[in-house]
Design a protein around this motif. Structure first.
Motif, mmCIF file in Angstrom:
data_model
loop_
_atom_site.group_PDB
_atom_site.id
_atom_site.type_symbol
_atom_site.label_atom_id
_atom_site.label_comp_id
_atom_site.label_asym_id
_atom_site.label_seq_id
_atom_site.Cartn_x
_atom_site.Cartn_y
_atom_site.Cartn_z
ATOM 1 N N HIS A 1 -4.977 -2.462 7.884
ATOM 2 C CA HIS A 1 -4.960 -1.151 7.233
ATOM 3 C C HIS A 1 -5.616 -0.070 8.088
ATOM 4 O O HIS A 1 -5.340 1.108 7.901
ATOM 5 C CB HIS A 1 -5.684 -1.229 5.877
ATOM 6 C CG HIS A 1 -4.937 -2.001 4.837
ATOM 7 N ND1 HIS A 1 -4.342 -1.418 3.744
ATOM 8 C CD2 HIS A 1 -4.680 -3.328 4.732
ATOM 9 C CE1 HIS A 1 -3.758 -2.335 3.003
ATOM 10 N NE2 HIS A 1 -3.957 -3.520 3.575
ATOM 11 N N ALA B 1 -8.230 -0.199 -0.490
ATOM 12 C CA ALA B 1 -7.056 -1.049 -0.227
ATOM 13 C C ALA B 1 -7.452 -2.310 0.534
ATOM 14 O O ALA B 1 -6.934 -3.397 0.263
ATOM 15 C CB ALA B 1 -6.011 -0.262 0.565
ATOM 16 N N TYR C 1 -0.595 -1.023 -2.335
ATOM 17 C CA TYR C 1 -1.447 -0.831 -1.157
ATOM 18 C C TYR C 1 -0.742 -1.190 0.158
ATOM 19 O O TYR C 1 -0.700 -0.370 1.071
ATOM 20 C CB TYR C 1 -2.740 -1.657 -1.309
ATOM 21 C CG TYR C 1 -3.496 -1.264 -2.554
ATOM 22 C CD1 TYR C 1 -4.252 -0.100 -2.597
ATOM 23 C CD2 TYR C 1 -3.417 -2.041 -3.708
ATOM 24 C CE1 TYR C 1 -4.933 0.282 -3.743
ATOM 25 C CE2 TYR C 1 -4.094 -1.670 -4.868
ATOM 26 C CZ TYR C 1 -4.849 -0.501 -4.877
ATOM 27 O OH TYR C 1 -5.501 -0.130 -6.032
ATOM 28 N N TYR D 1 -1.056 -5.799 -4.893
ATOM 29 C CA TYR D 1 -1.421 -5.473 -3.511
ATOM 30 C C TYR D 1 -0.202 -5.004 -2.726
ATOM 31 O O TYR D 1 -0.266 -4.000 -1.998
ATOM 32 C CB TYR D 1 -2.048 -6.695 -2.833
ATOM 33 C CG TYR D 1 -2.178 -6.546 -1.332
ATOM 34 C CD1 TYR D 1 -3.058 -5.620 -0.767
ATOM 35 C CD2 TYR D 1 -1.396 -7.315 -0.456
ATOM 36 C CE1 TYR D 1 -3.164 -5.464 0.611
ATOM 37 C CE2 TYR D 1 -1.494 -7.167 0.915
ATOM 38 C CZ TYR D 1 -2.374 -6.242 1.447
ATOM 39 O OH TYR D 1 -2.459 -6.081 2.817
#
Length: 406
Positions: A297, A200, A280, A276
């Protein structure tokens, strides 16, 4: 005395920065200077921070030479010529950082700062001492004011000469397309040489690099992007100014420095942004609490929060180590490269320099009256000048010489 510049965020989202001592208490006169003299002119927070860095160097000089500036000015005792010379020399020294983030007054390294840095420091110091003299001098006589002005003039006169000519013109600062292509291959999600492991994050990083390369956005503009700034139906990206946003919890808030504008994007890039976000970003804990496009993340207290300047900096630092020739790659070098590529495109399409300058000003967020776009447009003049010189040389060398065999 160790001083540091500390940032604060008020309840309404407004950002402040103050010079504090070892105990965390703001220093009175630097705080007054920032509040009255700088914030009153609506100067950017980073501009204020640069000024406070100059004041840190001033107070480091004061500590080193045991000069009590505030006491001296209160008694109408101004800096003497030899002290101004000492101050000038001291301003060549770099500030240093300790591991505990407290500021060491001055680095012990023999290295010196650039002439432009020294010039900027002394400019701020001259302005600040003039402000202090006005605040502290008990006498309001014309003689006292005139003496203070002479001191300020002497400080400014001791600034180093800074050439307005750069050894490399801005329009020539460009990267090698082959290096950028290689970096895009390295950043491709799943690539063997990708500097990060989490897929990710690979998707996020590749997307950030593509946007920077394709649009020439500044770092702050990229990190300030929100999902709502992307029109997935019209394939456009908007750059929006959001100073002092309450929704942005970052102490070092990234902001758009220039005018708002809209970029058309290729469908492939729009699709990558959409992928994205849905696949993610939205799966990261806490990411849906705000609208900023790029998020952290990594597990921890910052997970899901907008990506910080420091986090982006780590990404760029890692990027420079994964490919030979990538040492000069950073967000602003990508902006310079975009401008070079834009000039070539305009040249190939036969767009006039005047029209090119207007289009560039809009896309970069500059005023049409700004001279910045003209800086990049000089490449046309230089190339035309080069062609003219070669034509003259060819005309001369092509002449038949007297006595040549026929």
């Amino acid at each position: 005395m160790k001083l540091s510049a500390r940032r604060f965020t008020s309840s309404d989202g407004e950002r402040f920065i103050l010079l504090v001592d070892e105990s965390g208490m703001p220093m009175f006169y630097p705080a007054l200077y920032v509040t009255v003299h700088m914030r009153g002119r609506s100067l950017a927070l980073n501009t204020i921070q640069n000024a406070l860095n100059a004041l840190k160097a001033l107070y480091a000089w004061q500590s080193c030479y045991r000069v009590d500036i505030e006491s001296r000015l209160s008694n109408s005792e101004l800096l003497q010529a030899h002290e101004i010379h000492s101050l000038r020399d001291f301003m060549q020294k770099p500030l240093a950082e300790e591991t505990d983030s407290n500021v060491v007054p001055i680095s012990r390294r023999s290295k010196t700062v650039s002439a432009s840095n020294q010039y900027a420091r002394m400019s701020v110091i001259a302005d600040y001492l003039g402000f202090l003299a006005y605040q502290l001098q008990t006498s309001s006589s014309g003689n006292g004011n005139a003496s203070a002005q002479r001191m300020i003039s002497q400080i400014k006169a001791n600034r180093p000469k800074v050439s307005s000519k750069s050894s490399i013109d801005r329009d020539e600062k460009r990267l090698d397309d082959a290096v950028l292509d290689e970096l895009e291959d390295v950043l491709r999600p799943g690539a063997e040489k990708n500097p990060v492991r989490e897929y990710a994050v690979q998707v996020r990083n590749a997307l950030m690099f593509s946007i920077l390369r394709m649009t020439g956005l500044r770092r702050g503009e990229l990190l300030n992007l929100k999902i709502e700034d992307i029109d997935f139906a019209k394939n456009t990206l908007r750059v929006i100014r959001r100073p002092d946003s309450k929704e942005d919890a970052r102490a070092y808030q990234p902001v758009a420095k220039t005018r708002e504008r809209t970029f058309p994007l290729m469908p492939e890039l729009i699709n990558n942004i959409h992928r994205y976000v849905l696949s993610y970003r939205n799966g990261v804990s806490g990411a849906k609490r705000h609208g900023y496009l790029f998020v952290t993340h990594k597990l921890g207290p910052s997970q899901g929060k907008p990506l910080s300047n420091a986090g982006f900096g780590k990404f760029m630092d890692a990027l420079r180590t994964v490919s030979e020739g990538a040492s000069g790659v950073h967000a602003h070098s990508l902006r310079h490269h975009w401008n070079y590529s834009f000039s070539k495109t305009c040249e190939d399409k036969g767009i006039s320099p005047e029209r090119e300058e207007k289009i560039r000003s809009y896309l970069m967020g500059w005023s049409e009256t700004s001279s910045t776009a003209a800086t990049y447009n000089r490449r046309h003049i230089k190339e035309q000048a080069g062609q003219a010189v070669l034509e003259l040389q060819n005309k001369h060398l092509g002449k038949p010489k007297t006595g040549d065999a026929e």
